[in-house]
Every structure is written in C-alpha cells, then in structure tokens.
Design a protein around this motif. Sequence first.
Motif, PDB file in Angstrom:
ATOM      1  N   ASN A  24       0.724  -5.454   1.670  1.00 17.13           N
ATOM      2  CA  ASN A  24      -0.346  -4.141   1.551  1.00 17.13           C
ATOM      3  C   ASN A  24       0.484  -2.793   1.104  1.00 17.13           C
ATOM      4  OD1 ASN A  24      -2.788  -5.193   1.542  1.00 17.13           O
ATOM      5  ND2 ASN A  24      -2.599  -5.307   3.855  1.00 17.13           N
ATOM      6  N   GLN A  25       1.829  -2.970   0.806  1.00 18.72           N
ATOM      7  CA  GLN A  25       2.690  -1.742   0.589  1.00 18.72           C
ATOM      8  C   GLN A  25       2.368  -1.199  -1.013  1.00 18.72           C
ATOM      9  OE1 GLN A  25       6.594  -2.630   1.120  1.00 18.72           O
ATOM     10  NE2 GLN A  25       6.445  -3.707   2.781  1.00 18.72           N
ATOM     11  N   SER A  80      -6.453   2.134 -10.803  1.00 17.20           N
ATOM     12  CA  SER A  80      -7.477   3.148 -10.714  1.00 17.20           C
ATOM     13  C   SER A  80      -8.616   2.108  -9.911  1.00 17.20           C
ATOM     14  CB  SER A  80      -8.342   3.227 -12.060  1.00 17.20           C
ATOM     15  OG  SER A  80      -9.806   4.166 -11.603  1.00 17.20           O
ATOM     16  N   HIS A  81      -9.375   2.997  -9.053  1.00 17.41           N
ATOM     17  CA  HIS A  81     -10.361   2.119  -8.254  1.00 17.41           C
ATOM     18  C   HIS A  81     -11.609   2.297  -8.794  1.00 17.41           C
ATOM     19  CE1 HIS A  81      -8.265   1.426  -4.653  1.00 17.41           C
ATOM     20  NE2 HIS A  81      -7.581   2.415  -4.879  1.00 17.41           N
ATOM     21  N   ASP A  82     -11.724   2.909 -10.071  1.00 15.41           N
ATOM     22  CA  ASP A  82     -12.934   3.138 -11.275  1.00 15.41           C
ATOM     23  C   ASP A  82     -12.685   1.729 -12.188  1.00 15.41           C
ATOM     24  OD1 ASP A  82     -14.928   3.321 -12.683  1.00 15.41           O
ATOM     25  OD2 ASP A  82     -14.672   5.414 -12.938  1.00 15.41           O
ATOM     26  N   GLY A 104       0.541   4.452   0.062  1.00 13.93           N
ATOM     27  CA  GLY A 104       0.262   5.293   1.182  1.00 13.93           C
ATOM     28  C   GLY A 104      -0.584   4.642   2.017  1.00 13.93           C
ATOM     29  N   SER A 105      -0.762   4.993   3.275  1.00 10.33           N
ATOM     30  CA  SER A 105      -2.054   4.520   4.107  1.00 10.33           C
ATOM     31  C   SER A 105      -2.452   5.755   5.214  1.00 10.33           C
ATOM     32  CB  SER A 105      -1.193   3.260   4.931  1.00 10.33           C
ATOM     33  OG  SER A 105       0.029   3.530   5.715  1.00 10.33           O
ATOM     34  N   ILE A 106      -3.391   5.346   5.796  1.00  8.37           N
ATOM     35  CA  ILE A 106      -3.955   6.299   6.867  1.00  8.37           C
ATOM     36  C   ILE A 106      -4.011   5.533   8.299  1.00  8.37           C
ATOM     37  CG2 ILE A 106      -5.850   7.787   7.618  1.00  8.37           C
ATOM     38  CD1 ILE A 106      -6.374   8.393   4.619  1.00  8.37           C
ATOM     39  N   GLY A 163      -2.667   0.755   0.940  1.00 10.88           N
ATOM     40  CA  GLY A 163      -3.166   0.560  -0.536  1.00 10.88           C
ATOM     41  C   GLY A 163      -3.673   1.938  -1.125  1.00 10.88           C
ATOM     42  N   LEU A 164      -3.306   3.263  -0.186  1.00  3.98           N
ATOM     43  CA  LEU A 164      -3.628   4.403  -0.943  1.00  3.98           C
ATOM     44  C   LEU A 164      -2.856   5.027  -1.807  1.00  3.98           C
ATOM     45  CD1 LEU A 164      -5.325   5.630   2.417  1.00  3.98           C
ATOM     46  CD2 LEU A 164      -6.648   4.323   0.377  1.00  3.98           C
TER      47      LEU A 164
END
Length: 189
Positions: free
Chosen positions: A81-82, A94-96, A120-122, A166-167
């Motif tokens: 997940n990097q 894109s997420h779209d 990045g991640s939260i 995955g951001l």
Amino acid sequence: VSSMNCAGPSGIDLTLSETISGIKGRVASQGQPLANAWVHAYESGCGNWLRSIQSDSGGYFAISDLPSGGVSLHVYGPPDNQYVYGWWTGLGVSHDCNEAATYNPAPGNVFVEIDLEKSGSITGRVTREDNGQSIQGLWVYAHDWDTGNGMGSSETDSKGEYHVPGLVPGKYRVCVSTDENQYYLTECY
C-alpha cells in the motif's frame, strides 16, 4: 538424410486465428518494476469488470481474451500500500472512472506503461470524548476536500487506531462513521 513414414489420419483441416486480443504492459514506479501489482480490466466508461491479473517480478502483465471496444484499467500497487491506486488515465491515476484512458485491444496487443506514484496516508486514533477510551470497529473515511469523493478508508483496530493508505497529495476531510450497533455520531474534520 533419413525419412520417416507416418501412418495416421490425413486431411485434418486446421484454422488458426490471430493473436488473442489483449492488453500487455508494465507497472513501475520511477522506472523501477512493481511486482504483484493488480491490474483490473473493465469495460470503459465505468463499465463491468472483465479480468484481473498480477504483475510478475519484472512488473509485466498480460490480460488476454478481452472484447473489442473500449477497455479501462484500474491499478493497485503491491500489497504494501505504498502507491497511489485507481483508474489509469494514461498519465497518472484518478479515483474517477470517467477519467480513465480507454484502450481498444485489437488482435496483436496493446502495450501500456503504468507509472505509479508513491502515496501518502492518514493515520490516527479514535477515542471516546468522555473518558479517552479507544473505540474499535469504527470506519474512518478520507474524502477529497474539493470534490467530496471518497479516496480511501480504514477500520479502527483494538487500540482505536486507523491507517488510510494510497492517497495522492492533497487536502482531505476525514470522517468517522459507525455501524448500526454503535452509539456514536458520525463526525468529519
């Protein structure tokens, strides 16, 4: 020179077709191959799932037996997940699904170079306001600040901790939501 006489059936007609229509490619990040990335083929325009495959140790993949017409690719990096995941646009992710590139697999094959960015991640912890105790089993969602689109989620563990991977770089609204068995308000920050 020797010859061999073969006794057997004769007159067998064979019809060979052209190479199966498909998409071949390579998944990499900054030129380095990414093994075990998932590549999913969908009918273009947010259509139905068709086939999936993982990339090999060199980052290569081949999805065969695809219908002619538009096909879009949804890509997930290796299980660590990097990497940013989503619909391949031809230039990035894109997420779209409406922004996904469309490929037309013709006999022969289409070759697609996919270059995934590091993500990045939260991360954080969810606790009760009244006593600071950790809360397990809540869902934490990251939404794009500008569009409101969901970009990822994570369930809190026994310590109340979450990790949304995955951001892409950007601003996010983080929302904590419960299921019907818990008695907490959904809150966004």
